[in-house]
Write a protein that holds these residues in place. Sequence first.
Motif, PDB file in Angstrom:
ATOM      1  N   VAL A 157      -0.148   3.899  -7.400  1.00 36.22           N
ATOM      2  CA  VAL A 157      -0.852   4.131  -6.145  1.00 36.22           C
ATOM      3  C   VAL A 157      -1.603   2.840  -5.849  1.00 36.22           C
ATOM      4  CG1 VAL A 157      -2.614   5.539  -5.015  1.00 36.22           C
ATOM      5  CG2 VAL A 157      -1.035   6.588  -6.651  1.00 36.22           C
ATOM      6  N   MET A 158      -1.198   2.146  -4.768  1.00 37.61           N
ATOM      7  CA  MET A 158      -1.614   0.757  -4.593  1.00 37.61           C
ATOM      8  C   MET A 158      -2.421   0.525  -3.311  1.00 37.61           C
ATOM      9  SD  MET A 158       1.967  -1.009  -5.858  1.00 37.61           S
ATOM     10  CE  MET A 158       2.868  -0.409  -4.438  1.00 37.61           C
ATOM     11  N   ASP A 159      -3.598  -0.046  -3.496  1.00 35.72           N
ATOM     12  CA  ASP A 159      -4.461  -0.530  -2.418  1.00 35.72           C
ATOM     13  C   ASP A 159      -4.915   0.553  -1.445  1.00 35.72           C
ATOM     14  OD1 ASP A 159      -3.948  -2.895  -3.698  1.00 35.72           O
ATOM     15  OD2 ASP A 159      -3.137  -3.938  -1.965  1.00 35.72           O
TER      16      ASP A 159
ATOM     17  N   VAL B 296      -3.691   0.720  -8.524  1.00 39.68           N
ATOM     18  CA  VAL B 296      -3.795  -0.722  -8.336  1.00 39.68           C
ATOM     19  C   VAL B 296      -4.743  -0.961  -7.168  1.00 39.68           C
ATOM     20  CG1 VAL B 296      -2.539  -2.843  -7.823  1.00 39.68           C
ATOM     21  CG2 VAL B 296      -1.449  -1.054  -9.203  1.00 39.68           C
ATOM     22  N   GLN B 297      -5.767  -1.792  -7.411  1.00 44.25           N
ATOM     23  CA  GLN B 297      -6.752  -2.066  -6.370  1.00 44.25           C
ATOM     24  C   GLN B 297      -7.098  -3.548  -6.354  1.00 44.25           C
ATOM     25  OE1 GLN B 297     -10.024   0.595  -7.326  1.00 44.25           O
ATOM     26  NE2 GLN B 297      -9.119   2.206  -6.076  1.00 44.25           N
TER      27      GLN B 297
ATOM     28  N   VAL C 229       7.576   4.408  -9.339  1.00 46.99           N
ATOM     29  CA  VAL C 229       7.532   5.052  -8.034  1.00 46.99           C
ATOM     30  C   VAL C 229       6.324   4.454  -7.323  1.00 46.99           C
ATOM     31  CG1 VAL C 229       7.325   7.252  -6.805  1.00 46.99           C
ATOM     32  CG2 VAL C 229       8.487   7.152  -9.036  1.00 46.99           C
ATOM     33  N   LEU C 230       6.552   3.901  -6.131  1.00 45.70           N
ATOM     34  CA  LEU C 230       5.508   3.144  -5.443  1.00 45.70           C
ATOM     35  C   LEU C 230       5.018   3.837  -4.181  1.00 45.70           C
ATOM     36  CD1 LEU C 230       7.069  -0.438  -5.685  1.00 45.70           C
ATOM     37  CD2 LEU C 230       5.607   0.738  -7.338  1.00 45.70           C
TER      38      LEU C 230
ATOM     39  N   CYS D 187       3.712   5.111   2.328  1.00 46.72           N
ATOM     40  CA  CYS D 187       3.436   3.702   2.596  1.00 46.72           C
ATOM     41  C   CYS D 187       3.133   3.567   4.086  1.00 46.72           C
ATOM     42  CB  CYS D 187       4.649   2.821   2.270  1.00 46.72           C
ATOM     43  SG  CYS D 187       5.181   2.889   0.563  1.00 46.72           S
ATOM     44  N   LEU D 188       2.295   2.612   4.417  1.00 45.75           N
ATOM     45  CA  LEU D 188       1.973   2.322   5.818  1.00 45.75           C
ATOM     46  C   LEU D 188       1.817   0.820   5.990  1.00 45.75           C
ATOM     47  CD1 LEU D 188      -0.771   4.899   6.968  1.00 45.75           C
ATOM     48  CD2 LEU D 188       1.569   4.727   7.787  1.00 45.75           C
TER      49      LEU D 188
END
Length: 193
Positions: free
Chosen positions: A15-17, A53-54, A129-130, A160-161
Amino acid sequence: MPVPPITPASTGLLVMDLQAGILSNIPGADALVERVNAVLAEVRKHDMFVGVVQVAFTPEDYERIPERNLSFSQISRAGRLAIDDPSSASYETLDLQGNEPIFRKTRVGAFSTTNLADTLEHKQIDTLVLAGVATSGVVLSTVRDAADRDFGLIVLADCCLDRDVEVHRVLLEKVLPRQAHVLSSEEFLQALS
């Protein structure tokens, strides 16, 4: 392309940003986080690895960013996403658990300034898996780097966006499928169960 078989023990969700200061300017953020939360709830039932992930900067991190780095030098000059600032915190409705590791980064991709690769190797994760923002930022950079590291990849299209809708569409339809399976969260969850 058919949905690949999913082995929960060797698969990890990144799970990113999904942070307050990043999502605050993106339309559809609340709906995105709701979909991500649904995926989080299901993968936890299967004991899948979840990594967060940040991006966040210390004063020393800002000093190390050269002016020639167009995007990050702007962040540095503005003092954006400072490590102790509320803007770098997880988005308020994102359902994270305390046992899920947070990988703090200071560049676009999830790997280059973190120990993510070592952690995944230690946990014997070979498929990622993103989910994250932006599709043209962390998602694209992480797909490229992870593919070079021989990970199997799934991008959750509706998790995602991007601020640019057309860039988002082109990436999901034409660019990312060269290195990743691009699925809806519903398709992924059906394959998982």
